[in-house]
Design an enzyme around this catalytic site. Structure first.
Site, short mmCIF file in Angstrom:
data_model
loop_
_atom_site.label_atom_id
_atom_site.label_comp_id
_atom_site.label_asym_id
_atom_site.label_seq_id
_atom_site.Cartn_x
_atom_site.Cartn_y
_atom_site.Cartn_z
N CYS A 1 1.09 -1.22 -0.40
CA CYS A 1 -0.10 0.32 -0.25
C CYS A 1 0.80 0.94 0.09
CB CYS A 1 -0.96 -0.34 1.28
SG CYS A 1 -2.06 1.60 1.39
N ASN B 1 3.18 -8.62 -1.05
CA ASN B 1 1.93 -9.85 -0.54
C ASN B 1 2.68 -10.96 -0.28
OD1 ASN B 1 0.05 -7.87 -1.99
ND2 ASN B 1 -1.22 -9.33 -0.73
N1 COA Z 1 -11.98 6.91 -8.62
C1 COA Z 1 -12.12 8.14 -9.80
N2 COA Z 1 -12.27 9.29 -9.36
C2 COA Z 1 -12.36 9.25 -7.98
C3 COA Z 1 -12.87 8.94 -7.12
C4 COA Z 1 -12.62 7.23 -7.76
N3 COA Z 1 -13.28 6.18 -7.14
N4 COA Z 1 -12.97 9.43 -6.39
C5 COA Z 1 -12.72 10.64 -6.44
N5 COA Z 1 -12.44 10.45 -7.34
C6 COA Z 1 -11.88 12.74 -7.17
C7 COA Z 1 -13.22 13.11 -7.56
O1 COA Z 1 -13.58 13.15 -8.83
C8 COA Z 1 -11.91 14.31 -8.04
O2 COA Z 1 -12.03 15.23 -9.06
P1 COA Z 1 -11.68 16.41 -9.56
O3 COA Z 1 -10.48 16.75 -8.62
O4 COA Z 1 -11.66 16.36 -9.75
O5 COA Z 1 -13.01 17.16 -8.75
C9 COA Z 1 -10.81 14.03 -6.61
O6 COA Z 1 -10.99 12.67 -7.02
C10 COA Z 1 -11.22 14.46 -5.34
O7 COA Z 1 -12.71 13.85 -4.84
P2 COA Z 1 -12.62 13.92 -3.18
O8 COA Z 1 -13.93 12.43 -3.58
O9 COA Z 1 -12.49 14.60 -2.68
O10 COA Z 1 -11.63 12.25 -2.58
P3 COA Z 1 -10.15 12.26 -2.23
O11 COA Z 1 -9.62 13.33 -2.65
O12 COA Z 1 -10.94 13.48 -0.40
O13 COA Z 1 -9.61 10.88 -1.58
C11 COA Z 1 -10.41 8.86 -2.55
C12 COA Z 1 -10.88 9.89 -1.93
C13 COA Z 1 -11.07 7.73 -1.31
C14 COA Z 1 -10.70 8.45 -3.65
C15 COA Z 1 -8.77 8.49 -2.40
O14 COA Z 1 -7.76 8.89 -1.00
C16 COA Z 1 -8.21 7.27 -3.09
O15 COA Z 1 -8.47 6.70 -4.28
N6 COA Z 1 -7.48 6.12 -2.20
C17 COA Z 1 -7.74 5.03 -2.79
C18 COA Z 1 -6.61 4.69 -1.70
C19 COA Z 1 -5.55 3.53 -2.48
O16 COA Z 1 -5.89 2.49 -3.48
N7 COA Z 1 -5.08 2.67 -1.39
C20 COA Z 1 -4.48 1.24 -1.61
C21 COA Z 1 -5.89 0.17 -1.68
S1 COA Z 1 -5.82 -0.23 -0.09
ZN ZN Z 2 -2.61 -5.63 0.59
#
Ligand code: COA
Ligand code: ZN
Length: 311
Positions: free
Chosen positions: A242, A251
């Protein structure tokens, strides 16, 4: 006899998601699809093929929709997508993912680092995803990341994990995964928690997800199996980690796990030779060596000729 090893151990392959999400160099969409297509022929019933998260958070998997569209779906294989929020779920059902793996962390700090939300905000989002999923032929699984320890908070209270499992069940999620995000679990801890969780969740609905960060990955698998768990995530070559957990690494390695099972007589239904051939293509694809050991050492049955003159 220490235990009964006759029951099948189900291996879910997660290299296309957990494995590739942390790779520093871009893997072409066609290469991702080819990898998944080859994995589909190895005997897995479940492959985590990608994630639908923010492309800013995980640029390496920003082509999830193209990957899901390009994969040659094999009958009997469930193609899973990791999801953080409703937007991810909408993208995943549009891409015809068979199962959504909803993730939050037992540790509030790691959830904020990884998902930019509190656990409560994540759970509220999962409620919206459950409502959305009713209109699609899709299964839902809930992962509890950092179940066995958090790189920011240390040890996690088991009751926090059990309460989150209760929350998942109240939402109606079909499966639960307990993830050891940065390899902090030990076999004794795993055994004790799995016993408690199996009071709530049937073994067929429980997956354990271990990282080998401190070398305990396969020991933890055996401890969980002996406690009654039957489903395990693993990544080809031992890829994975991660990017939002300091010190994260791979993993447990799929072919090392399948080899362990083959040597002990635990059935997996996975074609180990096929996996080893595939794993040996990864260094050229990714540009670096991998942690997996059996791909380098060969199997026990790969014998060597005696040196000349030794009779
Ligand atoms: N897929 C694509 N885009 C996404 C999305 C998704 N699931 N969720 C949010 N976005 C986009 C929004 O549309 C927004 O776009 P814009 O800047 O063009 O308007 C931008 O991302 C920010 O959205 P917001 O809801 O404020 O998200 P955030 O910046 O607070 O981030 C998450 C929150 C959850 C989306 C982000 O932290 C994330 O994707 N985390 C996953 C991390 C991961 O995969 N870790 C490893 C696996 S456990
Ligand atoms: Zn994992």
């Amino acid at each position: 006899m220490i235990g009964d090893y006759s029951e099948r151990l189900l291996v879910q392959e997660v290299a296309p998601r957990d494995g590739l999400q942390i790779e520093p160099s871009w893997v072409e969409t066609a290469d991702k699809i080819a990898l998944i297509d080859q994995l589909s022929l190895a005997g897995f019933s479940r492959i985590e093929a990608g994630s639908f998260v923010s492309p800013k958070a995980i640029p390496a998997l920003r082509d999830g929709a193209e990957v899901f569209a390009g994969v040659q779906r094999q009958p009997g294989v469930i193609y899973v997508a990791l999801i953080p929020n409703l937007k991810g779920a909408q993208r995943a059902v549009a891409a015809r993912a068979d199962e959504l793996n909803l993730v939050l962390s037992a540790s509030q700090s790691h959830n904020r680092a990884n998902m930019r939300m509190t656990r409560e905000q994540s759970l509220a989002g999962f409620g919206e995803i459950v409502a959305l999923a009713q209109d699609y032929p899709v299964q839902l699984n809930g992962t509890v990341a950092t179940t066995f320890g958090c790189p920011f908070e240390g040890r996690i209270d088991e009751d926090v994990v059990l309460r989150l499992i209760d929350d998942y069940q109240a939402l109606g999620l079909q499966g639960v995964t307990l993830a050891d995000t940065t390899g902090m679990a030990n076999p004794r801890q795993v055994h004790d928690l799995v016993r408690r969780v199996l009071d709530r969740v049937p073994a067929a609905a429980l997956t354990l997800h271990f990282h080998n960060t401190r070398g305990l990955g396969l020991s933890n698998v055996l401890a969980a199996y002996e406690a009654g768990a039957r489903r395990f995530d693993a990544a080809l070559g031992g890829l994975g980690g991660c990017p939002f957990a300091p010190g994260a690494s791979g993993n447990i390695c799929t072919e090392d796990l399948v080899n362990l099972c083959a040597e002990m007589g635990i059935p997996t239904g996975i074609d180990l030779e096929h996996l080893l051939r595939l794993s040996r293509t990864l260094p050229a694809l990714l540009g670096h060596e991998l942690p997996g050991q059996v791909a380098k050492a060969g199997r026990n049955c790969d014998l060597h000729p005696l040196p000349p003159g030794v009779g």
